[in-house]
Design a protein around this motif. Structure first.
Motif, PDB file in Angstrom:
ATOM      1  N   SER A  46       0.819  -1.205   0.000  1.00 53.05           N
ATOM      2  CA  SER A  46       0.000   0.000   0.000  1.00 53.05           C
ATOM      3  C   SER A  46       0.853   1.254   0.000  1.00 53.05           C
ATOM      4  N   ARG A  47       0.273   2.347  -0.499  1.00 54.58           N
ATOM      5  CA  ARG A  47       0.984   3.623  -0.467  1.00 54.58           C
ATOM      6  C   ARG A  47       1.303   3.991   0.970  1.00 54.58           C
ATOM      7  N   GLY A  48       0.398   3.678   1.905  1.00 53.48           N
ATOM      8  CA  GLY A  48       0.650   3.918   3.305  1.00 53.48           C
ATOM      9  C   GLY A  48       1.654   2.938   3.878  1.00 53.48           C
ATOM     10  N   LEU A  49       2.008   1.972   3.107  1.00 49.12           N
ATOM     11  CA  LEU A  49       3.082   1.009   3.347  1.00 49.12           C
ATOM     12  C   LEU A  49       2.702  -0.073   4.341  1.00 49.12           C
ATOM     13  N   GLY A  50       2.714  -1.260   3.845  1.00 44.76           N
ATOM     14  CA  GLY A  50       3.004  -2.327   4.727  1.00 44.76           C
ATOM     15  C   GLY A  50       2.116  -3.521   4.760  1.00 44.76           C
ATOM     16  N   LEU A  77      14.264   3.680  -7.999  1.00 46.20           N
ATOM     17  CA  LEU A  77      14.119   2.228  -8.027  1.00 46.20           C
ATOM     18  C   LEU A  77      12.790   1.834  -7.400  1.00 46.20           C
ATOM     19  N   VAL A  78      12.031   1.008  -8.117  1.00 41.18           N
ATOM     20  CA  VAL A  78      10.718   0.585  -7.646  1.00 41.18           C
ATOM     21  C   VAL A  78      10.605  -0.930  -7.768  1.00 41.18           C
ATOM     22  N   GLU A 104       4.245   9.872 -11.435  1.00 39.78           N
ATOM     23  CA  GLU A 104       3.207   9.253 -12.261  1.00 39.78           C
ATOM     24  C   GLU A 104       2.928   7.819 -11.824  1.00 39.78           C
ATOM     25  N   LEU A 105       3.977   7.076 -11.503  1.00 38.18           N
ATOM     26  CA  LEU A 105       3.766   5.691 -11.064  1.00 38.18           C
ATOM     27  C   LEU A 105       2.925   5.628  -9.804  1.00 38.18           C
ATOM     28  N   GLN A 106       3.049   6.631  -8.956  1.00 37.16           N
ATOM     29  CA  GLN A 106       2.281   6.623  -7.713  1.00 37.16           C
ATOM     30  C   GLN A 106       0.784   6.785  -7.941  1.00 37.16           C
ATOM     31  N   THR A 107       0.398   7.203  -9.141  1.00 35.11           N
ATOM     32  CA  THR A 107      -1.032   7.314  -9.449  1.00 35.11           C
ATOM     33  C   THR A 107      -1.624   5.986  -9.904  1.00 35.11           C
ATOM     34  N   LEU A 108      -0.782   5.006 -10.206  1.00 34.24           N
ATOM     35  CA  LEU A 108      -1.265   3.712 -10.670  1.00 34.24           C
ATOM     36  C   LEU A 108      -1.617   2.813  -9.490  1.00 34.24           C
ATOM     37  N   ASP A 168      -7.301  -5.992  -6.189  1.00 34.29           N
ATOM     38  CA  ASP A 168      -6.850  -5.120  -7.270  1.00 34.29           C
ATOM     39  C   ASP A 168      -7.370  -3.699  -7.068  1.00 34.29           C
ATOM     40  N   GLY A 169      -6.483  -2.738  -7.226  1.00 34.91           N
ATOM     41  CA  GLY A 169      -6.865  -1.339  -7.109  1.00 34.91           C
ATOM     42  C   GLY A 169      -6.682  -0.754  -5.725  1.00 34.91           C
ATOM     43  N   ARG A 170      -6.419  -1.601  -4.733  1.00 37.41           N
ATOM     44  CA  ARG A 170      -6.326  -1.099  -3.360  1.00 37.41           C
ATOM     45  C   ARG A 170      -4.944  -0.528  -3.042  1.00 37.41           C
ATOM     46  N   TYR A 171      -3.922  -1.033  -3.710  1.00 35.40           N
ATOM     47  CA  TYR A 171      -2.557  -0.700  -3.326  1.00 35.40           C
ATOM     48  C   TYR A 171      -1.790  -0.010  -4.454  1.00 35.40           C
ATOM     49  N   GLY A 172      -0.717   0.682  -4.035  1.00 31.02           N
ATOM     50  CA  GLY A 172       0.141   1.370  -4.982  1.00 31.02           C
ATOM     51  C   GLY A 172       1.441   0.632  -5.200  1.00 31.02           C
ATOM     52  N   ILE A 173       2.370   1.277  -5.891  1.00 29.78           N
ATOM     53  CA  ILE A 173       3.669   0.698  -6.212  1.00 29.78           C
ATOM     54  C   ILE A 173       4.706   1.233  -5.233  1.00 29.78           C
ATOM     55  N   PRO A 174       5.455   0.373  -4.575  1.00 28.60           N
ATOM     56  CA  PRO A 174       6.443   0.858  -3.606  1.00 28.60           C
ATOM     57  C   PRO A 174       7.783   1.157  -4.250  1.00 28.60           C
TER      58      PRO A 174
END
Length: 330
Positions: free
Chosen positions: A6-10, A36-37, A92-96, A113-119
């Motif tokens: 998750s964007r909030g991490l973890g 790096l992602v 931009e990646l953080q919007t996906l 699907d759709g709940r989490y972002g890219i770390p």
């Protein structure tokens, strides 16, 4: 592994750590602006010949604002059509939103699907450090550099920012709980000159490292596993990480495992051995370990028995998609 954070991490990594994972394994690619992602591949969504999505770890194909990023590239000798991380900025990646890569086998994950972002790797470092402190035990990281020759060819090498990030976080030390992995050889040899952290040579069941292909080197992965090849490997790597079938075939796993000749050769060369990747679903298990009904690939079988077989074979560790299954045996 490397999706659904998750964007909030973890949530997912924390669950894996809570289940007993000693090491978190993110696959690394890079953004247009050098961040790096963690993604399984640099392709965020892959299109088939008919233009439909055949594999995706993000919702980018459904984002009309990024339709113009669709392109075709040659990555490690294979033409791939879709959207690629290196064509996006970190912002931009953080919007996906993340998606399950194999939804047909893991429909429960697909419901997220759709709940989490890219770390980013930095976010993962922060999470691992926080969880290590909270739990009072060292948790390591084993980042894999994906397609290093390809990224070198487009002027976006992974190695320099990776070492810089380790240095900035006080992790560029021999005793750091970090292992850098690669299916290629040249980038590990270059990393050996730049970092004292442990390095792992990933080995596939067939073919050769792609940097060998580019260099016109005829050696295969099999050549790396001879006594001479392992001795040469030890000059730049600390860990041999073969696909699991090179250590034990399905029949040997079903019988419960036995000492492995490859493991013995690697240990004789002073290399640790970690196999990949143990997964508990029927789709990935030998027939004798499948759960009922055996024809349903989504059903979980006797994954703990597979772990036991590889430990009996003498390996020093396993990469597992569900560390809880591995820990339940150990």
């Amino acid at each position: 592994r490397d999706c659904l954070l998750s964007r909030g991490l973890g949530d997912v990594y924390k669950r894996q750590i809570a289940d007993g994972a000693d090491v978190i394994e993110p696959d690394l690619v890079i953004t247009r602006d050098g961040v790096l992602v963690a993604r399984h591949e640099n392709a965020l969504a892959v299109l088939g010949p008919d233009g439909h999505v055949v594999e995706a770890t993000t919702d980018v194909a459904e984002r009309p604002d990024y339709a113009d990023r669709r392109t075709t590239k040659t990555v490690d000798g294979r033409r791939v059509s879709g959207w690629f991380a290196e064509d996006f900025s970190w912002a931009e990646l953080q919007t996906l939103r993340a998606r399950e890569r194999i939804p047909a086998i893991r429909p429960a994950n697909a419901r997220l699907d759709g709940r989490y972002g890219i770390p980013s790797l930095q976010q993962i470092v922060d999470l691992v450090r926080s969880e290590s402190t909270r739990l009072g035990r060292a948790i390591g990281m084993a980042p894999e550099t994906k397609h290093p020759t390809y990224f070198q060819s487009i002027g976006m090498p992974l190695e320099e920012p990776l070492v810089a990030l380790l240095e900035a976080n006080g992790l560029n030390q021999a005793d750091s709980p970090v292992v850098i992995q690669s299916f290629e050889v040249a980038n590990l040899q270059a990393l050996r000159q730049r970092t004292p952290v442990r390095l792992a040579q990933l080995v596939g069941a067939r073919g050769q490292p792609y940097d060998f292909t580019v260099a016109g080197d005829s050696r295969s992965y099999a050549d790396l596993l001879t006594p001479e090849g392992l001795a040469a490997m030890r000059r730049y790597a600390d860990v041999l990480a073969p696909v699991k079938s090179l250590v034990l075939g399905p029949e040997a796993v079903a019988r419960g495992g036995a000492a492995s000749e490859l493991v013995a050769r690697a240990h004789a060369a002073d290399l640790s051995v970690v196999v990949w990747t143990l997964r508990p679903e029927n789709a990935f298990l030998p027939a004798a370990l499948k759960g009922e009904p055996v024809g349903d690939d989504t059903v979980r079988g006797r994954g703990e028995a597979e772990v036991a077989a590889y430990l009996r074979a003498g390996v020093d560790g396993v990469f597992a998609d569900d560390p809880g299954v591995a820990v339940s045996y150990t």
